[in-house]
Design a protein around this motif. Structure first.
Motif, PDB file in Angstrom:
ATOM      1  N   HIS A  99      18.381   1.202  -4.333  1.00 17.56           N
ATOM      2  CA  HIS A  99      19.429   1.267  -3.318  1.00 17.56           C
ATOM      3  C   HIS A  99      19.361   0.146  -2.297  1.00 17.56           C
ATOM      4  N   GLY A 100      18.231  -0.563  -2.238  1.00 12.34           N
ATOM      5  CA  GLY A 100      18.080  -1.590  -1.207  1.00 12.34           C
ATOM      6  C   GLY A 100      17.674  -1.007   0.134  1.00 12.34           C
ATOM      7  N   ARG A 101      16.894   0.093   0.090  1.00 12.40           N
ATOM      8  CA  ARG A 101      16.392   0.716   1.332  1.00 12.40           C
ATOM      9  C   ARG A 101      14.986   1.237   1.104  1.00 12.40           C
ATOM     10  N   PHE A 102      14.201   1.258   2.185  1.00 14.36           N
ATOM     11  CA  PHE A 102      12.912   1.944   2.115  1.00 14.36           C
ATOM     12  C   PHE A 102      12.573   2.540   3.476  1.00 14.36           C
ATOM     13  N   LEU A 103      11.662   3.495   3.454  1.00 10.90           N
ATOM     14  CA  LEU A 103      11.248   4.239   4.643  1.00 10.90           C
ATOM     15  C   LEU A 103       9.857   3.804   5.075  1.00 10.90           C
ATOM     16  N   HIS A 104       9.662   3.622   6.379  1.00  9.12           N
ATOM     17  CA  HIS A 104       8.326   3.420   6.940  1.00  9.12           C
ATOM     18  C   HIS A 104       8.038   4.578   7.887  1.00  9.12           C
ATOM     19  N   LEU A 164      17.446  11.454   3.202  1.00  9.39           N
ATOM     20  CA  LEU A 164      17.048  10.097   2.829  1.00  9.39           C
ATOM     21  C   LEU A 164      16.436   9.979   1.441  1.00  9.39           C
ATOM     22  N   ARG A 165      15.851  11.025   0.937  1.00 13.12           N
ATOM     23  CA  ARG A 165      15.071  10.925  -0.297  1.00 13.12           C
ATOM     24  C   ARG A 165      15.821  10.215  -1.418  1.00 13.12           C
ATOM     25  N   ASP A 166      17.057  10.565  -1.628  1.00 14.97           N
ATOM     26  CA  ASP A 166      17.819  10.016  -2.744  1.00 14.97           C
ATOM     27  C   ASP A 166      18.543   8.718  -2.394  1.00 14.97           C
ATOM     28  N   GLU A 167      18.233   8.159  -1.213  1.00 20.01           N
ATOM     29  CA  GLU A 167      18.895   6.930  -0.776  1.00 20.01           C
ATOM     30  C   GLU A 167      17.914   5.788  -0.558  1.00 20.01           C
ATOM     31  N   ILE A 168      16.632   6.001  -0.869  1.00 19.21           N
ATOM     32  CA  ILE A 168      15.619   4.970  -0.630  1.00 19.21           C
ATOM     33  C   ILE A 168      14.859   4.683  -1.922  1.00 19.21           C
ATOM     34  N   ASP A 169      14.186   3.523  -1.957  1.00 22.71           N
ATOM     35  CA  ASP A 169      13.486   3.073  -3.153  1.00 22.71           C
ATOM     36  C   ASP A 169      11.983   3.325  -3.083  1.00 22.71           C
ATOM     37  N   PHE A 170      11.419   3.259  -1.890  1.00 19.71           N
ATOM     38  CA  PHE A 170       9.985   3.494  -1.748  1.00 19.71           C
ATOM     39  C   PHE A 170       9.668   3.871  -0.308  1.00 19.71           C
ATOM     40  N   VAL A 171       8.445   4.361  -0.104  1.00 18.68           N
ATOM     41  CA  VAL A 171       7.989   4.822   1.211  1.00 18.68           C
ATOM     42  C   VAL A 171       6.699   4.099   1.570  1.00 18.68           C
ATOM     43  N   VAL A 172       6.692   3.453   2.737  1.00 16.40           N
ATOM     44  CA  VAL A 172       5.476   2.875   3.305  1.00 16.40           C
ATOM     45  C   VAL A 172       4.930   3.888   4.308  1.00 16.40           C
ATOM     46  N   TRP A 173       3.714   4.352   4.062  1.00 11.67           N
ATOM     47  CA  TRP A 173       3.139   5.468   4.843  1.00 11.67           C
ATOM     48  C   TRP A 173       1.784   5.004   5.378  1.00 11.67           C
ATOM     49  N   THR A 174       1.736   4.652   6.677  1.00 16.16           N
ATOM     50  CA  THR A 174       0.603   3.889   7.203  1.00 16.16           C
ATOM     51  C   THR A 174      -0.387   4.710   8.023  1.00 16.16           C
ATOM     52  N   GLY A 175      -0.713   5.893   7.548  1.00 14.95           N
ATOM     53  CA  GLY A 175      -1.920   6.564   7.975  1.00 14.95           C
ATOM     54  C   GLY A 175      -1.911   7.349   9.270  1.00 14.95           C
ATOM     55  N   ASP A 176      -3.104   7.862   9.597  1.00  8.79           N
ATOM     56  CA  ASP A 176      -3.401   8.803  10.675  1.00  8.79           C
ATOM     57  C   ASP A 176      -2.700  10.137  10.427  1.00  8.79           C
ATOM     58  N   ASN A 177      -3.263  10.897   9.496  1.00  4.73           N
ATOM     59  CA  ASN A 177      -2.690  12.168   9.063  1.00  4.73           C
ATOM     60  C   ASN A 177      -3.541  13.354   9.490  1.00  4.73           C
ATOM     61  N   ILE A 178      -4.123  13.238  10.670  1.00  2.00           N
ATOM     62  CA  ILE A 178      -4.972  14.290  11.219  1.00  2.00           C
ATOM     63  C   ILE A 178      -4.899  14.216  12.736  1.00  2.00           C
ATOM     64  N   ARG A 179      -5.171  15.334  13.393  1.00  3.45           N
ATOM     65  CA  ARG A 179      -5.137  15.361  14.864  1.00  3.45           C
ATOM     66  C   ARG A 179      -6.216  14.449  15.446  1.00  3.45           C
ATOM     67  N   HIS A 180      -6.025  14.069  16.712  1.00  2.00           N
ATOM     68  CA  HIS A 180      -7.046  13.316  17.424  1.00  2.00           C
ATOM     69  C   HIS A 180      -8.245  14.219  17.717  1.00  2.00           C
ATOM     70  N   ASP A 181      -9.377  13.605  17.902  1.00  3.39           N
ATOM     71  CA  ASP A 181     -10.599  14.354  18.213  1.00  3.39           C
ATOM     72  C   ASP A 181     -10.739  14.472  19.729  1.00  3.39           C
TER      73      ASP A 181
END
Length: 578
Positions: A99-104, A164-181
């Motif tokens: 589609h010419g789109r991606f998610l960050h 968005l799922r069916d309108e994008i080509d890929f997902v850039v997912w750049t971390g920190d998937n846990i609460r702060h300490d």
């Protein structure tokens, strides 16, 4: 019983049934209303088209309940008339549309201990609120200092799935998937960190995985994750693999990582994904090996350092992309800024992005929890690398224009106590003021001075392109965690001139490439042991493979025009209206 009594009982039962049906209908309508309201309310859209920025809020009445696909995309600030391009994926042996789109998306920071109605001063975990302004809300409070509630995470991912799922080509997912300490009563454990990462990774697999295949490694939308400084234990500390932690991360991300790269991932926790085979790739870079706050990072000059190994991988990979005529996005968690990276790591990484600007479209990062970008100076990085260590701090060796070495970035310094701040926007205003005054203004002044300098130059005029050429752009996205309003980015890129049908030149298969690269990295480690054991007075000067050669002149015109150009669209959740 009399006939009249039977009639009265029957009439009474009918009335009760009608009453129950009416109540059920009311409840159903209320549920439908709530769902449609939560589905459509509370989105702020910011679109950037060149120099033009368009901002608007999308409220319930702005969007009809039933609308065409083009209208829905237009409402979200996306281009509704993108022409789809069919590509062939050799990995799956199937064709698919792009589609010419991606998610960050970045910095989710989900907190399983978050409790609505507790005190924000107690990190939304417990305690009676001191007042209305101290009450933890279901979806959080911007600038409140708490991590993300599980309700916010679920709502965000559900919205992405529906819109968005069916309108994008890929997902850039750049971390920190846990609460702060930042809760001393409930310190994070290694098990909790990996358990939450596994939970979110599973949610991403379910959301973007193939709907037509049972193969868990097959995706409708490719997902490229990268490791955050909070995703490891202890916080910030991550050593070169193979270790128990690199194995655990691989087990969690197994379905995202191409099989031929699993061995190097066990060493460097980095990998690449061809999102458009033969045309466009995304590099997932483990920035913790360059991160100043990682106690195991001393520099990027010694072969035993994790950053040295990472840069060897990065350099070889970029060289291979150039051979193949491919474009690439660099992605990772910690942005490559001077006060984030160890100095030699920063200079070398910046130099690679500068010398390969003909194939690198840009860099996508998180960590800072504030939406902005930073131009980094490749020319200055080259000069810093060439300065001998014993005179590195001599101000006379630097140009006057660079004497002020971005001191403002001290507010981005990844100190070891920053985790205690959680989502609070500490020093963000001061930091952004410094970005404007020290970085943006410097570039602006250089551009403005071109004409004045040309009048006095003897070696021919300098153009604005000379200024542009020395900078690479570090794009830093806003976060899901409500440091400010939760946000993510949707990028649109140009695929109109993408010639998929052109016969592709044959190159070394990726499995052979990575097998050769792994051997080279192993040889570097062995050479380090040899160097350490040699007692000869004079040794042959070895080539530093972490420093790139200067870009060839024939590549510079390519750097000035990258066909896969992009525009940016930012979505913000107004959590007061969800």
């Amino acid at each position: 019983m009399s006939t009249t009594g039977i009639r009265m009982t029957s009439h009474h039962l009918r009335r009760k049934r009608l009453k129950l049906i009416s109540i059920s209908m009311v409840i159903l309508l209320l549920i439908l209303y709530y769902l449609s309201k939560s589905y459509r309310q509370g989105i702020h859209v910011r679109s950037v088209h060149g120099n033009e920025t368009i901002e608007k809020d999308i409220h319930q009445n702005d969007i009809p309940f039933i609308r065409t696909n083009g209208e829905r995309l237009s409402d979200l600030g996306l281009s509704p008339s993108h022409k789809l391009v069919e590509i062939y994926d050799p990995k799956t042996g199937k064709k698919r549309l792009i589609h010419g789109r991606f998610l960050h998306i970045t910095d989710m920071h989900p907190d399983s201990l978050y409790e609505a109605g507790t005190s924000m001063d107690q990190v939304c975990h417990y305690g009676k609120p001191k007042g209305k302004g101290d009450t933890a809300l279901k979806f959080g409070t911007a600038m409140g200092g708490c991590d993300s509630s599980m309700d916010l995470i679920e709502h965000t991912l559900r919205w992405i799935g529906e819109n968005l799922r069916d309108e994008i080509d890929f997902v850039v997912w750049t971390g920190d998937n846990i609460r702060h300490d930042n809760d001393r009563k409930n310190p994070r454990t290694e098990f909790e960190i990996f358990d939450m990462n596994e939970l979110i990774a599973g949610r991403m697999e379910t959301l973007f995985g193939s709907q037509e295949s049972d193969d868990p490694r097959e995706f409708d939308v490719n997902v490229i994750p990268s490791l955050g400084n909070n995703d490891v234990f202890p916080h910030n500390m991550f050593s070169l693999g193979p270790t128990l932690q690199t194995r655990e991360v691989y087990n969690i991300w197994n379905n995202f990582i191409p099989q031929e790269q699993r061995r190097f991932f066990g060493i460097g926790a980095s990998f690449l994904t061809e999102v458009i085979p033969g045309k466009l790739a995304v590099l997932s870079i483990n920035t913790l090996y360059l991160f100043k706050a990682n106690p195991l990072v001393d520099n990027c000059n010694s072969r035993k350092e994790p950053g040295y190994t990472l840069l060897v991988w990065l350099g070889n990979t970029l060289q291979e992309f150039r051979k193949r005529g491919m474009k690439v996005w660099l992605t990772g968690h910690v942005p490559p800024l001077e006060k984030n990276f160890e100095s030699s790591c920063y200079n070398k990484f910046t130099l690679w992005t500068h010398e390969y600007r003909d194939i690198i479209i840009g860099g996508l990062y998180g960590h800072m929890n504030v939406d902005h970008f930073i131009p980094v100076d490749g020319k200055k990085a080259r000069r810093n690398i060439n300065i001998p260590k014993n005179v590195f701090n001599n101000k006379d060796t630097a140009e006057n224009e660079d004497d002020a070495d971005e001191i403002f970035l001290q507010h981005a310094d990844p100190g070891r106590e920053v985790r205690l701040m959680g989502a609070k926007p500490v020093n963000k205003e001061t930091y952004m003021k410094g970005v404007r005054d020290k970085i943006y203004k410097k570039v602006h002044d250089k551009l403005a001075s071109v004409k004045a300098e040309n009048a006095a130059r003897r070696n021919g005029p300098r153009t604005v392109d000379d200024i542009y050429e020395r900078y690479s752009i570090v794009n830093i996205a806003g976060s899901i965690i409500p440091t400010f309003n939760p946000s993510f980015r949707v990028w649109e890129y140009n695929i109109t001139d993408l010639d998929i049908n052109k016969e592709q030149q044959q190159f070394v298969p990726w499995d052979e490439f990575f097998s050769t690269l792994e051997k080279e990295i192993q040889d570097s480690d062995d050479m380090q042991d040899i160097d350490n054991s040699m007692l000869v007075a004079k040794k042959k000067k070895r080539v530093d493979k972490t420093i790139p050669k200067k870009i060839a002149k024939e590549c510079i015109p390519l750097a000035q025009h990258i066909p896969l150009s992009c525009l940016l669209q930012q979505n913000l959740f107004n959590i007061t209206q969800i």
